[in-house]
Design a protein around this motif. Structure first.
Motif, short mmCIF file in Angstrom:
data_model
loop_
_atom_site.label_atom_id
_atom_site.label_comp_id
_atom_site.label_asym_id
_atom_site.label_seq_id
_atom_site.Cartn_x
_atom_site.Cartn_y
_atom_site.Cartn_z
N GLU A 11 47.97 40.75 44.52
CA GLU A 11 46.56 41.12 44.35
C GLU A 11 46.11 42.18 45.36
OE1 GLU A 11 44.08 37.50 46.51
OE2 GLU A 11 44.44 37.45 44.37
N ILE A 14 46.00 45.71 43.78
CA ILE A 14 45.08 46.05 42.68
C ILE A 14 44.46 47.42 42.97
CG2 ILE A 14 43.01 44.96 43.69
CD1 ILE A 14 42.36 43.96 40.81
N ARG A 78 43.43 39.60 37.34
CA ARG A 78 44.14 40.84 37.60
C ARG A 78 44.84 40.77 38.95
NH1 ARG A 78 42.86 44.06 33.54
NH2 ARG A 78 44.60 45.28 34.27
N PRO A 79 45.84 41.61 39.24
CA PRO A 79 46.51 42.49 38.30
C PRO A 79 47.18 41.68 37.18
CG PRO A 79 47.11 43.02 40.57
CD PRO A 79 46.35 41.74 40.61
N MET B 1 39.14 44.01 52.51
CA MET B 1 39.63 43.49 51.22
C MET B 1 38.98 42.13 50.96
SD MET B 1 41.56 44.05 48.61
CE MET B 1 42.28 43.14 47.25
N ARG B 4 41.62 36.35 49.56
CA ARG B 4 42.75 35.99 48.71
C ARG B 4 42.43 34.72 47.93
NH1 ARG B 4 47.65 37.86 48.85
NH2 ARG B 4 49.42 36.55 48.28
N LYS B 6 44.36 34.00 44.87
CA LYS B 6 45.42 33.74 43.89
C LYS B 6 46.76 34.02 44.55
CE LYS B 6 46.07 36.68 40.14
NZ LYS B 6 45.05 37.69 40.29
N VAL B 8 50.70 34.58 43.57
CA VAL B 8 51.65 34.78 42.48
C VAL B 8 53.04 34.88 43.08
CG1 VAL B 8 52.29 36.29 40.58
CG2 VAL B 8 49.89 36.01 41.18
#
Lengths: 457, 457
Positions: A11, A14, A78-79, B1, B4, B6, B8
């Motif tokens: 992320e 992105i 997303r992404p 930013m 956070r 998520k 993955v």
């Protein structure tokens, strides 16, 4: 280890900016005009859109920052992953490499929330409390319902009555997200009342629903209107798809020979393709194909004119390929592609020969969609099936020519809310709707009265 | 930013082995028995399951390799993302950190394909050409249809007639993937004919559908039966959920204080929790909660007995918490939780006090589900809403106690195919079904005749 079939961006990777292709157009696009032929001014749009969105609509800046609160919401899904469709390649025995960008992972199941979230945010910071919009089959209405909820805006969706009655699940999605969903035409608007008086049993149309949503907007406090495709800012918000895809292809050391998106209003096609069209403008060799339904072959067959975005002519006149704003596309299942016009930016690229268009009949699209579901697993939306069918054509051509082509397609959404089309196809009840010469002649007559944009300079 | 939310995993980090909790049980689980009380032998199961699956069912090996062809298919949607539900936390003003594992991203929309793909593979390599199964609301039937297609197996699904008629979309999914979906009871089986003769308008039941699927299996060439929950090998295949979640939590430097899964047959609960129960067995402090419907509170209220998995008693007798195989759970929308028993492994852990159970009424679950959709965006399945409601209870408790608890829940599937429940809830038409003392007394009478497993050694 098994072969790599999926690329997931962290992320933190992105994209932080949208890409505005207006900055790179080799020749300028004609402006939208008012009925008297004069260019539309930003203030003309102010009753309908907030000024921060109007500024984006007319911006010529190449890169536009994605606001942090928008990014934060986009990060919910997303992404999105980029896949290699190896099982489909094998089924087609093609040397082509087929990649797809999976936009079906969003909460609403399609690419639509990419712009819905941005639009809800800009309206929110502009002080707007309520948005109105229209929806056909419900993809856009549910995306905007979702986005409005995230930013605490009220949302009212005018849904074409025949879909409202036949497809209750999209309405339930909207209500679950707290939006109001009304059948259109609706006795609550002047437009709706007039139409219902003439024909109480009308099935409604997208054109009527747009007129009602705009009327509701301009006659209500603190309310603006939101459109899910066609306009420049909508195409802009969707470019995050192609920007991510480019990064993901780079991670694989690959670059597409062919980029494909289905095209209804044009925004998902714009999303996947504009970053690649940018490369093409700067000399890179890449084919870009818009997959249209044969039932509404705008860029494949229709003339380039100044036409209205809706039946009631409440929008400005936009320079686009159009079958005429009175054209009612036949009832193909890909409701999101049943539109008479095409996004001005997409139309302009077609005119500049930077993109191609192909018109695909419904049965070929369902055949491709079922082959997709049975190889790649995910069941595509009927709209998405047009991009798939175009990719299958190109993959078969690559097989005939024995060339290892790299194809990238935008998998714009899943078909879990649209399974009746599959049922009709699998039981042999589905038919093709193809624009005949006679249909085309009638359509040409209708658009003959419309103003013509100036020739390319 | 932005923060956070998520995590993955790269596909190279997908777990390569399943975790078999049988190897770590502090006390052994009683074996399944035949009606005469003798233990079931592997060869007794051979007409119904292929021997490679039976070997897994009775395996005591701690780690079992995931075959490469299974991994390759799982990679279509796995590893699944792990999210922090920050928007929900904010809505609850809780100091708890709520994480969820998103199993709704699979092509069938739930965790079910994790085992469907493995089972289809093992049958395929054993030389089986065709699988039969039953399905209630259709989650399992569609997952198996998908998996069979990937491995080129035929698939027939007996779907409870009332769901077959009322929920045609799951049937269409199965057909899109090439499976046959028949209403149950069906005149094509002896069981079905007998039932239809007595009552031609019967709505059917899961018990009848299991009986028909097994009859079809044992009377057909090259055919085996497939079960979507309850059995050891099914729980095993689901442990990839918890193994991934553990890695993802580690990447965040976090470890859950509480792990929650909803429990119908028990497999998704097993999937998220067994890797954490393993830690608990080895001394780690973690609470593990099974969220049951108040309409079928097996581990919350029912006795631990030897009971059959189906109404017709075609399965062996399994040691489990059970309301009795003749118990028909009331029509809550969470069809996947309407089961009379509970996976023997899950039941055994409950008996060993390694896990807790909580029984949740339907309205509280829908309230939590709508709050979820309006904060986190994704619309949960009615089954999943039970895990969410249990997490909300714990998060509120953490707020009362002012403690920063870490909660992990399994988001087992999306609710896009189950929107009628939301519609009923939002329009005030939904009711609670809670097991009363009178219901419980009747249920206890029914199970009083069943054999009792031996006391814990």
């Amino acid at each position: 280890m098994v072969e790599r079939i999926k690329v997931v961006l962290d992320e933190r990777e992105i994209p932080r900016q949208w890409y505005n292709i207006v900055a790179d157009l080799p020749k300028p696009m004609p402006p939208p005009i008012r009925p008297d032929g004069s260019p539309v001014r930003p203030e003309d749009l102010a009753p309908v859109f907030p000024m921060n969105i109007i500024e984006q609509e007319v911006s010529t800046q190449r890169w536009i920052d994605i606001p942090e609160p928008v990014l934060e919401k986009l990060l919910l899904w997303r992404p999105t992953p980029l896949y290699r469709a190896r099982a489909l390649e094998q089924a087609l025995t093609t040397p082509a490499h087929i990649y797809y960008k999976h936009e079906g992972v969003s909460p609403a199941g399609s690419h639509k929330p990419n712009t819905a979230v941005a639009q809800a945010y800009y309206n929110k910071v502009f002080g707007i409390r309520r948005l109105t919009t229209e929806t056909g089959a419900g993809q856009w209405g549910s995306a905007l319902a979702f986005a409005c909820r995230l930013f605490g805006l009220q949302c009212r969706v005018y849904m074409v009555r025949i879909s409202f009655d036949q497809k209750p699940f999209r309405k339930m999605m909207m209500q679950t997200w707290g939006a109001e969903c009304l059948p259109s035409p609706n006795p609550g608007t002047k437009t709706g009342r007039a139409i219902l008086e003439k024909d109480p049993n009308t099935p409604g149309s997208l054109g009527i629903a747009i007129s009602e949503a705009i009327e509701d907007c301009v006659t209500s406090e603190n309310t603006r209107y939101s459109l899910g495709s066609v306009l420049n800012h909508v195409c802009l918000h969707q470019t995050i798809i192609g920007l991510e895809a480019k990064k993901q292809m780079e991670m694989l050391g690959a670059y597409p020979d062919i980029v494909i998106g289905c095209a209804g209003g044009g925004s998902n096609f714009a999303g996947i393709s504009f970053p690649f069209v940018c490369d093409k403008i700067h000399g890179r060799d890449v084919r870009v194909i818009a997959a249209e339904p044969a039932a509404a072959p705008r860029m494949s067959m229709a003339p380039y004119v100044y036409d209205s975005g809706d039946v009631a002519m409440m929008t400005p006149l936009l320079p686009m390929y159009s079958l005429g704003h009175t054209f009612v596309p036949p009832p193909i299942h890909a409701g999101g592609l049943r539109y008479h016009g095409m996004a001005p930016l997409v139309s302009h690229l077609r005119r500049l020969d930077l993109i191609e268009a192909v018109a695909l009949p419904q049965l070929e699209c369902y055949e491709a969609a079922v082959m997709w579901a049975r190889t790649e697993g995910f069941i595509p939306a009927p709209e998405t099936s047009h991009a798939i069918a175009a990719a299958v054509r190109e993959a078969r051509r690559a097989a005939e020519e024995g060339r290892e082509r790299v194809i990238l397609l935008n998998w714009s959404g899943h078909g879990l809310m649209d399974l009746t089309g599959y049922d009709a196809y699998l039981s042999g009840r589905l038919q093709n709707y193809v624009m005949t010469e006679e249909d085309m002649r009638r359509s040409l007559e209708a658009v003959a009265q419309l103003p013509k944009p100036p020739p390319l300079g």
